[in-house]
Write a protein that holds these residues in place. Structure first.
Motif, PDB file in Angstrom:
ATOM      1  N   LEU A 240      50.935 -17.074   6.113  1.00 55.29           N
ATOM      2  CA  LEU A 240      50.570 -17.549   4.773  1.00 55.29           C
ATOM      3  C   LEU A 240      51.665 -18.396   4.132  1.00 55.29           C
ATOM      4  N   LEU A 241      52.789 -18.565   4.841  1.00 54.11           N
ATOM      5  CA  LEU A 241      53.884 -19.367   4.296  1.00 54.11           C
ATOM      6  C   LEU A 241      53.477 -20.824   4.151  1.00 54.11           C
ATOM      7  N   LYS A 242      53.981 -21.447   3.070  1.00 55.59           N
ATOM      8  CA  LYS A 242      53.812 -22.877   2.866  1.00 55.59           C
ATOM      9  C   LYS A 242      55.176 -23.549   3.021  1.00 55.59           C
ATOM     10  N   PRO A 243      55.193 -24.810   3.397  1.00 53.95           N
ATOM     11  CA  PRO A 243      56.482 -25.495   3.604  1.00 53.95           C
ATOM     12  C   PRO A 243      57.418 -25.408   2.409  1.00 53.95           C
ATOM     13  N   ASN A 244      56.856 -25.466   1.183  1.00 54.55           N
ATOM     14  CA  ASN A 244      57.724 -25.428   0.000  1.00 54.55           C
ATOM     15  C   ASN A 244      58.158 -24.015  -0.388  1.00 54.55           C
ATOM     16  N   ASP A 245      57.766 -22.999   0.400  1.00 50.86           N
ATOM     17  CA  ASP A 245      58.264 -21.638   0.163  1.00 50.86           C
ATOM     18  C   ASP A 245      59.667 -21.454   0.736  1.00 50.86           C
ATOM     19  N   ILE A 246      60.142 -22.445   1.471  1.00 48.96           N
ATOM     20  CA  ILE A 246      61.452 -22.345   2.114  1.00 48.96           C
ATOM     21  C   ILE A 246      62.491 -23.101   1.279  1.00 48.96           C
ATOM     22  N   ASP A 247      63.483 -22.370   0.815  1.00 48.89           N
ATOM     23  CA  ASP A 247      64.562 -22.947   0.010  1.00 48.89           C
ATOM     24  C   ASP A 247      65.782 -23.146   0.916  1.00 48.89           C
ATOM     25  N   TYR A 248      65.922 -24.367   1.420  1.00 49.87           N
ATOM     26  CA  TYR A 248      66.996 -24.644   2.374  1.00 49.87           C
ATOM     27  C   TYR A 248      68.372 -24.572   1.705  1.00 49.87           C
ATOM     28  N   GLU A 249      68.438 -24.957   0.451  1.00 49.14           N
ATOM     29  CA  GLU A 249      69.733 -24.996  -0.234  1.00 49.14           C
ATOM     30  C   GLU A 249      70.280 -23.593  -0.476  1.00 49.14           C
ATOM     31  N   ARG A 250      69.411 -22.677  -0.894  1.00 50.39           N
ATOM     32  CA  ARG A 250      69.844 -21.306  -1.192  1.00 50.39           C
ATOM     33  C   ARG A 250      69.737 -20.393   0.033  1.00 50.39           C
ATOM     34  N   ARG A 251      69.188 -20.919   1.132  1.00 54.86           N
ATOM     35  CA  ARG A 251      69.024 -20.156   2.368  1.00 54.86           C
ATOM     36  C   ARG A 251      68.128 -18.927   2.148  1.00 54.86           C
ATOM     37  N   ARG A 264      58.797 -11.481  -3.038  1.00 59.60           N
ATOM     38  CA  ARG A 264      60.180 -11.137  -2.738  1.00 59.60           C
ATOM     39  C   ARG A 264      60.846 -12.333  -2.062  1.00 59.60           C
ATOM     40  N   TYR A 265      62.147 -12.270  -1.953  1.00 63.58           N
ATOM     41  CA  TYR A 265      62.901 -13.259  -1.189  1.00 63.58           C
ATOM     42  C   TYR A 265      63.492 -12.574   0.038  1.00 63.58           C
ATOM     43  N   THR A 266      63.530 -13.308   1.128  1.00 66.62           N
ATOM     44  CA  THR A 266      64.199 -12.819   2.323  1.00 66.62           C
ATOM     45  C   THR A 266      65.087 -13.925   2.873  1.00 66.62           C
ATOM     46  N   LEU A 267      65.821 -13.614   3.932  1.00 70.06           N
ATOM     47  CA  LEU A 267      66.848 -14.525   4.425  1.00 70.06           C
ATOM     48  C   LEU A 267      66.275 -15.702   5.205  1.00 70.06           C
ATOM     49  N   LEU A 268      66.915 -16.856   5.033  1.00 71.65           N
ATOM     50  CA  LEU A 268      66.660 -18.011   5.881  1.00 71.65           C
ATOM     51  C   LEU A 268      67.910 -18.236   6.712  1.00 71.65           C
ATOM     52  N   SER A 269      67.792 -18.024   8.000  1.00 73.87           N
ATOM     53  CA  SER A 269      68.940 -18.186   8.892  1.00 73.87           C
ATOM     54  C   SER A 269      69.380 -19.646   8.950  1.00 73.87           C
ATOM     55  N   THR A 278      62.755 -29.843  12.904  1.00 74.98           N
ATOM     56  CA  THR A 278      62.129 -30.481  14.068  1.00 74.98           C
ATOM     57  C   THR A 278      60.641 -30.163  14.118  1.00 74.98           C
ATOM     58  N   TYR A 279      60.311 -28.895  13.863  1.00 73.44           N
ATOM     59  CA  TYR A 279      58.912 -28.473  13.885  1.00 73.44           C
ATOM     60  C   TYR A 279      58.098 -29.201  12.810  1.00 73.44           C
ATOM     61  N   ILE A 280      58.620 -29.232  11.575  1.00 74.03           N
ATOM     62  CA  ILE A 280      57.892 -29.860  10.461  1.00 74.03           C
ATOM     63  C   ILE A 280      57.734 -31.360  10.687  1.00 74.03           C
ATOM     64  N   ASN A 281      58.770 -32.009  11.183  1.00 69.61           N
ATOM     65  CA  ASN A 281      58.681 -33.451  11.450  1.00 69.61           C
ATOM     66  C   ASN A 281      57.665 -33.756  12.549  1.00 69.61           C
ATOM     67  N   HIS A 282      57.540 -32.841  13.504  1.00 68.56           N
ATOM     68  CA  HIS A 282      56.621 -33.071  14.625  1.00 68.56           C
ATOM     69  C   HIS A 282      55.169 -32.771  14.246  1.00 68.56           C
ATOM     70  N   TYR A 283      54.943 -31.632  13.591  1.00 65.78           N
ATOM     71  CA  TYR A 283      53.576 -31.210  13.294  1.00 65.78           C
ATOM     72  C   TYR A 283      53.076 -31.660  11.927  1.00 65.78           C
ATOM     73  N   ASN A 284      54.028 -31.919  10.996  1.00 62.48           N
ATOM     74  CA  ASN A 284      53.673 -32.372   9.650  1.00 62.48           C
ATOM     75  C   ASN A 284      52.596 -31.497   9.009  1.00 62.48           C
ATOM     76  N   PRO A 285      52.851 -30.188   8.852  1.00 58.51           N
ATOM     77  CA  PRO A 285      51.833 -29.298   8.266  1.00 58.51           C
ATOM     78  C   PRO A 285      51.516 -29.693   6.826  1.00 58.51           C
ATOM     79  N   LYS A 286      50.239 -29.664   6.479  1.00 63.09           N
ATOM     80  CA  LYS A 286      49.809 -30.124   5.156  1.00 63.09           C
ATOM     81  C   LYS A 286      49.814 -29.007   4.117  1.00 63.09           C
ATOM     82  N   ASN A 287      49.176 -27.899   4.459  1.00 63.63           N
ATOM     83  CA  ASN A 287      49.040 -26.806   3.495  1.00 63.63           C
ATOM     84  C   ASN A 287      49.909 -25.626   3.881  1.00 63.63           C
ATOM     85  N   LEU A 288      49.542 -24.976   4.990  1.00 61.26           N
ATOM     86  CA  LEU A 288      50.319 -23.846   5.481  1.00 61.26           C
ATOM     87  C   LEU A 288      51.368 -24.320   6.473  1.00 61.26           C
TER      88      LEU A 288
END
Length: 376
Positions: A240-251, A264-269, A278-288
């Motif tokens: 159910l994750l969306k691309p904008n659910d990932i906060d790269y700056e705050r990890r 809740r928030y959990t860790l981004l390695s 690489t995955y997002i650039n290749h598949y370009n997911p629109k919603n999920l």
């Protein structure tokens, strides 16, 4: 043409029918809609109860979609198709279908549960088990629902059929909610809710996790398994994750409306970020973040198959599911010295008691114990 294969399946001396097919969202949804259809994590297949006429019922059900149904395995006298010796004679009835009025009533019950804001899985489970109870009432020609009829259903369909403790608790809860929906009053049930087995979770070592990921070449599959482990996600949360659910700056990863409708928030390695880009650039997911064919949601069935294939390629025979990755994440955090309260927050547990189970599978303290055999 889509092919549905019906195959014999024996489990705990009880006969079932395994339903096998090539992964397809439409087929998966239709299979799951069949009465009393279940998914087996052990055998990685959908299955249903075997009874006289079951093959015919399944054949007619799938032929409505004009799909080819292969049931040849039931026509050959293989050992798998034969009745095992000393078979336990459990009572599994052929339940009649719901009538039109009852189907309408179940749809209303489903909407009522949804308005109560139960999770989708809980709603589906309660509707399923209540439908089984109503079908059982039809079978027994019971006109008035009573505590006696519920106890009889519990004995015939759950206890004698050797259903699990979890399934029995789900049945009791689903039926009670149905009574509230219908304003039905009955005498107190003489059914004690059994305690769940106190089983420890299976855990993979760090080297086994690495082996699994290294042996997953498909970019989407590798990203999915890596994210589930590195963030300690439930598979439903990951899908159910969306691309904008990932906060790269705050990890951090923002998990929204998880179990219990909690955010809740959990860790981004840091190590997974290049893989994600690489995955997002290749598949370009629109919603999920993880999408299937034609932008449809990626299914849990497909995700299970991904792990099953990865385990095979990694030559890991230890029993493991997608949830094992979450268990492993928590255990490895504990072994690295992370406070149990932080692990509780990352996993989204309501109670620290739930998280404390990982202290029983962690090797951190056990490894320091001097084995008396070493001093002989």
């Amino acid at each position: 043409m889509i092919t549905i294969s019906l195959k014999p399946l024996w489990h705990k001396k009880t006969r079932y029918i395994a339903i096998e097919f090539q992964d397809n969202a439409e087929v998966t949804s239709y299979v799951k809609s069949y009465p009393n259809m279940k998914w087996s994590d052990t055998y990685k297949t959908f299955y249903t109860t075997f009874y006289k006429g079951a093959i015919s019922d399944l054949f007619n059900y799938f032929r409505q979609k004009k799909w080819y149904v292969n049931y040849s395995d039931f026509n050959t006298q293989t050992n798998e198709n034969k009745e095992p010796k000393n078979k336990h004679t459990s009572v599994i009835h052929k339940l009649p279908p719901l009538n039109d009025e009852q189907i309408t009533e179940m749809n209303k019950f489903k909407r009522w549960l949804e308005q109560k804001r139960f999770s989708t899985n809980t709603v589906d489970t309660y509707v399923e088990v209540t439908s089984l109870f109503i079908r059982y009432i039809n079978l027994k020609n019971i006109s008035d629902i009573s505590a006696r009829s519920i106890e009889q259903f519990n004995y015939d369909f759950i206890f004698k059929a050797n259903k699990s403790v979890s399934y029995q608790n789900q049945c009791i809860s689903g039926i009670k909610h149905y009574f509230n929906f219908k304003n039905i009053s009955v005498a107190p049930f003489e059914i004690k809710r059994p305690d769940k087995d106190k089983k420890l979770p299976n855990v993979l070592s760090k080297s086994e996790i690495k082996n699994i990921i290294d042996n997953t070449q498909n970019l989407k599959h590798k990203t999915l398994l890596s994210l589930v482990y590195s963030a300690g996600l439930r598979i439903g949360e990951a899908l159910l994750l969306k691309p904008n659910d990932i906060d790269y700056e705050r990890r951090l990863i923002h998990i929204k409306a998880a179990k219990g409708r909690k955010d809740r928030y959990t860790l981004l390695s840091s190590s997974i970020i290049p893989l994600l880009h690489t995955y997002i650039n290749h598949y370009n997911p629109k919603n999920l973040l993880f999408e299937g064919r034609n932008g449809e949601p990626y299914t849990q069935v497909s995700a299970r198959q991904v792990l099953k294939q990865a385990l095979h390629r990694a030559s890991i025979t230890k029993y493991a599911t997608l949830h094992t990755l979450r268990h492993s994440f928590a255990t490895h955090l504990l072994e690295s010295g992370t406070d149990i309260r932080y692990i509780q927050e990352l996993l989204g547990h309501n109670s620290p008691k739930t998280t404390m189970i990982y202290t029983h599978v962690s090797s951190t303290n056990l490894i320091d114990i001097k084995n008396p055999f070493d001093t002989l």
